[in-house]
Design an enzyme around this catalytic site. Sequence first.
Site, PDB file in Angstrom:
ATOM      1  N   THR A 273      18.927  -3.229  -9.460  1.00 37.09           N
ATOM      2  CA  THR A 273      17.662  -3.297 -10.189  1.00 37.09           C
ATOM      3  C   THR A 273      17.718  -2.325 -11.366  1.00 37.09           C
ATOM      4  O   THR A 273      18.408  -1.308 -11.291  1.00 37.09           O
ATOM      5  CB  THR A 273      16.537  -2.910  -9.206  1.00 37.09           C
ATOM      6  OG1 THR A 273      16.419  -3.963  -8.264  1.00 37.09           O
ATOM      7  CG2 THR A 273      15.209  -2.663  -9.881  1.00 37.09           C
TER       8      THR A 273
ATOM      9  N   ARG B  44      10.483 -14.675  -1.519  1.00 36.35           N
ATOM     10  CA  ARG B  44      10.354 -13.260  -1.137  1.00 36.35           C
ATOM     11  C   ARG B  44      10.062 -12.418  -2.390  1.00 36.35           C
ATOM     12  O   ARG B  44      10.686 -12.559  -3.414  1.00 36.35           O
ATOM     13  CB  ARG B  44      11.649 -12.784  -0.491  1.00 36.35           C
ATOM     14  CG  ARG B  44      11.702 -11.288  -0.121  1.00 36.35           C
ATOM     15  CD  ARG B  44      12.333 -10.444  -1.206  1.00 36.35           C
ATOM     16  NE  ARG B  44      12.575  -9.066  -0.764  1.00 36.35           N
ATOM     17  CZ  ARG B  44      12.936  -8.089  -1.593  1.00 36.35           C
ATOM     18  NH1 ARG B  44      13.090  -8.320  -2.876  1.00 36.35           N
ATOM     19  NH2 ARG B  44      13.139  -6.884  -1.135  1.00 36.35           N
TER      20      ARG B  44
ATOM     21  N   GLY C 139       9.733  -8.430  -3.551  1.00 41.52           N
ATOM     22  CA  GLY C 139      10.024  -7.055  -3.121  1.00 41.52           C
ATOM     23  C   GLY C 139       9.059  -6.059  -3.727  1.00 41.52           C
ATOM     24  O   GLY C 139       7.947  -6.402  -4.152  1.00 41.52           O
TER      25      GLY C 139
ATOM     26  N   GLY D  68      15.884   0.144  -4.809  1.00 36.58           N
ATOM     27  CA  GLY D  68      16.322   0.304  -3.420  1.00 36.58           C
ATOM     28  C   GLY D  68      15.776  -0.805  -2.548  1.00 36.58           C
ATOM     29  O   GLY D  68      15.370  -1.859  -3.046  1.00 36.58           O
TER      30      GLY D  68
ATOM     31  N   GLY E 284      13.431  -2.897  -0.992  1.00 36.64           N
ATOM     32  CA  GLY E 284      12.039  -3.121  -1.341  1.00 36.64           C
ATOM     33  C   GLY E 284      11.070  -3.064  -0.180  1.00 36.64           C
ATOM     34  O   GLY E 284       9.947  -2.546  -0.310  1.00 36.64           O
TER      35      GLY E 284
END
Length: 299
Positions: free
Chosen positions: A169, A197, A199, A221, A223
């Site tokens: 990310t 999904r 996060g 990191g 989520g």
Amino acid sequence: MPIRLIVHGGAWSIPDEMDTAHLQGVQKALEEVYPALQSGISALEAVERAVNILEEDPTFDAGRGAFLNDQGEIELDAIIMDGRDLSFGAVAAVQNLLHPVSLAREIMTKTDHSMLVGKGAQAFAQFIGMEELDPRALLTDRELAYYHQIKEDPHFKSHHPFEPFPSDTVGAVAMDGKENIAAATSTGGTPRKMAGRVGDSPIVGAGAYADNETGAVSTTGWGESIMKVLLAKTVCDRMERTSALEAAKFGIQVLREKGKGYGGLIGINAQGDYAFAYNTEKMAWGWVDEKGTIQRRIR
Ligand code: ASP
């Protein structure tokens, strides 16, 4: 008041052979955006531009180079937040866009809403004339190969990447000459995530937060754990009481102890001090120091 810019490209066990690409990506974002910040662009504009550069770079799990979900598709999430008035824009589960963070900013400035997801976000992107790409334009051979490698693995869990494997990310935090701060985060989420999904990254207070009175933070990191502790907001709140670095470390401690999670974060407090911390093996990040020199780190 100082001008500040800090960016990250994910926190995980980045393989040594990928260090250079991560550091170069971080450097490019700083090199291109910091001079513009000096020439007077706003912190909000700076974080969007920095994240755009990282979204374009196939090294990272954002825009081009994103992970594939369990259907073999790319779904992107992003957020941008303005510390002047706490306004933010966010998108989740959008496809075929190189710059979801720019769509998030358009939502913030051109609609009455703060967050759009899926079909509705896609329709708004079309409405404002944002270029939609062929899905293959975001796909890298690396991620296609990884998808096939993990697709049928019965033991795979989406948080495994952070224990030792991928999470790329991207995010940026800036302070401009008017003492305004802003934060932005953009991601392809986690590998083999379920379609739909969402996060932490586009969730306000989790993936990013910005408040001129306290500070601004962008996180990365696992989520599901970052959302539990609203990591970005937790750190911003803490910045009122401790130094920026201590607030960052506190956030990671809360992530580990209460969220049972892994990740990293970057930030700037209201005084212009930088913050960073992580509990993964590595985090790729960089900032421009007081002398105007670019600093980059991977550990
Ligand atoms: N936080 C992101 C997510 O869980 C992944 C990452 O930071 O790499 O979607």
